[in-house]
Design a protein around this motif. Structure first.
Motif, PDB file in Angstrom:
ATOM      1  N   GLU A  45       0.852  -1.183   0.000  1.00 31.52           N
ATOM      2  CA  GLU A  45       0.000   0.000   0.000  1.00 31.52           C
ATOM      3  C   GLU A  45       0.891   1.237   0.000  1.00 31.52           C
ATOM      4  O   GLU A  45       2.020   1.202   0.488  1.00 31.52           O
ATOM      5  N   LEU A  46       0.366   2.294  -0.559  1.00 32.12           N
ATOM      6  CA  LEU A  46       1.085   3.557  -0.677  1.00 32.12           C
ATOM      7  C   LEU A  46       0.253   4.638  -0.017  1.00 32.12           C
ATOM      8  O   LEU A  46      -0.952   4.737  -0.258  1.00 32.12           O
ATOM      9  N   LEU A  47       0.882   5.447   0.809  1.00 30.06           N
ATOM     10  CA  LEU A  47       0.219   6.582   1.434  1.00 30.06           C
ATOM     11  C   LEU A  47       0.935   7.845   0.990  1.00 30.06           C
ATOM     12  O   LEU A  47       2.121   8.023   1.268  1.00 30.06           O
ATOM     13  N   SER A  48       0.217   8.711   0.260  1.00 32.39           N
ATOM     14  CA  SER A  48       0.741  10.030  -0.088  1.00 32.39           C
ATOM     15  C   SER A  48       0.345  10.959   1.049  1.00 32.39           C
ATOM     16  O   SER A  48      -0.847  11.130   1.328  1.00 32.39           O
ATOM     17  N   TYR A  49       1.332  11.562   1.701  1.00 31.48           N
ATOM     18  CA  TYR A  49       1.088  12.348   2.909  1.00 31.48           C
ATOM     19  C   TYR A  49       1.462  13.809   2.702  1.00 31.48           C
ATOM     20  O   TYR A  49       2.566  14.120   2.252  1.00 31.48           O
ATOM     21  N   LEU A  55      -3.078  15.235   5.949  1.00 28.33           N
ATOM     22  CA  LEU A  55      -3.974  14.381   5.176  1.00 28.33           C
ATOM     23  C   LEU A  55      -3.158  13.399   4.358  1.00 28.33           C
ATOM     24  O   LEU A  55      -2.108  13.747   3.813  1.00 28.33           O
ATOM     25  N   GLY A  56      -3.646  12.179   4.298  1.00 29.07           N
ATOM     26  CA  GLY A  56      -3.003  11.154   3.485  1.00 29.07           C
ATOM     27  C   GLY A  56      -4.002  10.554   2.526  1.00 29.07           C
ATOM     28  O   GLY A  56      -5.204  10.519   2.801  1.00 29.07           O
ATOM     29  N   ARG A  57      -3.526  10.100   1.397  1.00 25.82           N
ATOM     30  CA  ARG A  57      -4.379   9.426   0.421  1.00 25.82           C
ATOM     31  C   ARG A  57      -3.804   8.035   0.203  1.00 25.82           C
ATOM     32  O   ARG A  57      -2.634   7.885  -0.111  1.00 25.82           O
ATOM     33  N   GLY A 107      -6.194   7.202  12.149  1.00 29.05           N
ATOM     34  CA  GLY A 107      -6.838   8.460  11.799  1.00 29.05           C
ATOM     35  C   GLY A 107      -8.316   8.278  11.509  1.00 29.05           C
ATOM     36  O   GLY A 107      -8.935   7.303  11.938  1.00 29.05           O
ATOM     37  N   THR A 108      -8.857   9.210  10.745  1.00 31.10           N
ATOM     38  CA  THR A 108     -10.268   9.200  10.367  1.00 31.10           C
ATOM     39  C   THR A 108     -10.366   9.260   8.852  1.00 31.10           C
ATOM     40  O   THR A 108      -9.715  10.098   8.217  1.00 31.10           O
ATOM     41  N   VAL A 109     -11.193   8.408   8.287  1.00 31.71           N
ATOM     42  CA  VAL A 109     -11.421   8.430   6.848  1.00 31.71           C
ATOM     43  C   VAL A 109     -12.266   9.673   6.542  1.00 31.71           C
ATOM     44  O   VAL A 109     -13.366   9.823   7.084  1.00 31.71           O
ATOM     45  N   TYR A 110     -11.741  10.584   5.722  1.00 26.88           N
ATOM     46  CA  TYR A 110     -12.477  11.801   5.410  1.00 26.88           C
ATOM     47  C   TYR A 110     -13.057  11.798   3.999  1.00 26.88           C
ATOM     48  O   TYR A 110     -13.912  12.617   3.682  1.00 26.88           O
ATOM     49  N   GLU A 111     -12.614  10.878   3.148  1.00 25.43           N
ATOM     50  CA  GLU A 111     -13.185  10.765   1.804  1.00 25.43           C
ATOM     51  C   GLU A 111     -12.869   9.384   1.244  1.00 25.43           C
ATOM     52  O   GLU A 111     -11.927   8.725   1.683  1.00 25.43           O
ATOM     53  N   ILE A 112     -13.708   8.967   0.304  1.00 22.48           N
ATOM     54  CA  ILE A 112     -13.451   7.723  -0.418  1.00 22.48           C
ATOM     55  C   ILE A 112     -13.537   8.019  -1.911  1.00 22.48           C
ATOM     56  O   ILE A 112     -14.169   8.995  -2.326  1.00 22.48           O
ATOM     57  N   ILE A 136      -7.271   9.868   4.411  1.00 18.25           N
ATOM     58  CA  ILE A 136      -7.205   9.669   5.866  1.00 18.25           C
ATOM     59  C   ILE A 136      -6.663  10.939   6.524  1.00 18.25           C
ATOM     60  O   ILE A 136      -5.599  11.437   6.138  1.00 18.25           O
ATOM     61  N   LYS A 137      -7.408  11.464   7.494  1.00 16.86           N
ATOM     62  CA  LYS A 137      -6.908  12.553   8.346  1.00 16.86           C
ATOM     63  C   LYS A 137      -6.089  11.861   9.433  1.00 16.86           C
ATOM     64  O   LYS A 137      -6.634  11.161  10.300  1.00 16.86           O
ATOM     65  N   ILE A 138      -4.775  12.002   9.353  1.00 12.80           N
ATOM     66  CA  ILE A 138      -3.867  11.236  10.195  1.00 12.80           C
ATOM     67  C   ILE A 138      -3.818  11.824  11.609  1.00 12.80           C
ATOM     68  O   ILE A 138      -3.557  13.009  11.792  1.00 12.80           O
ATOM     69  N   SER A 139      -4.064  10.970  12.593  1.00 11.02           N
ATOM     70  CA  SER A 139      -4.082  11.430  13.991  1.00 11.02           C
ATOM     71  C   SER A 139      -2.746  11.218  14.700  1.00 11.02           C
ATOM     72  O   SER A 139      -2.479  11.862  15.703  1.00 11.02           O
TER      73      SER A 139
END
Length: 160
Positions: A45-49, A55-57, A107-112, A136-139
């Motif tokens: 998996e890849l997280l663009s931060y 925010l991460g995607r 974190g919290t999922v803010y969009e899909i 993902i709004k990273i906590s």
């Protein structure tokens, strides 16, 4: 006659001089630089931060996309869902296999990516761009340190 014409035409073509004091204040701004970094997991998996917004995607990697083949179904988390690092937050099904999607960070999922409901194949054709899974709004930004850099991920894939 020609020197006068040349002089007159050159003065018409010159831009008017503007002193610094006559510039509108809105032109002079300070700019902030946003740094977007890519972090990888051993689950491909890849997280663009974005360090400015936290925010991460989340995406699957090109390596995962090639291994899966044509994606035919994607199960995504719900917007507003609280997630913890390592949680299973969805699944990807392809003609070859099915695979869980794990949260790389808390974190919290803010969009899909709602486009995946109608066109799950974009995960196969463009996994690291338009085929993203969720935002993902990273906590806990310190969890990013446990993820792989691009170079470490490439080395991991070579040994895979």
């Amino acid at each position: 006659m020609f020197p006068r014409f040349r002089h007159a035409s050159s003065s018409l073509l010159r831009a008017p001089r503007i002193s610094r004091t006559t510039l509108p204040s809105t032109i002079v701004q300070s700019f902030s630089r946003t740094v977007v970094t890519k972090h990888y997991t051993k689950e491909h998996e890849l997280l663009s931060y974005d360090d400015t917004t936290s925010l991460g995607r989340l995406h699957i990697t090109k390596h995962a996309s090639k291994s899966l083949g044509d994606v035919v179904f994607v199960e995504l988390p719900k917007v507003g869902q609280e997630i913890a690092q390592g949680d299973s937050i969805g699944a990807v099904e392809s003609v070859k296999a099915a695979s869980d999607i794990y949260a790389p960070v808390s974190g919290t999922v803010y969009e899909i990516n709602e486009a995946l409901a109608d066109k799950p194949g974009i995960m196969s054709s463009d996994p690291e761009s338009t085929g993203w899974l969720c935002g993902i709004k990273i906590s806990k930004p310190d969890e990013l340190e446990s993820l792989l850099t691009a170079e470490a991920y490439e080395n991991f894939c070579e040994g895979d």
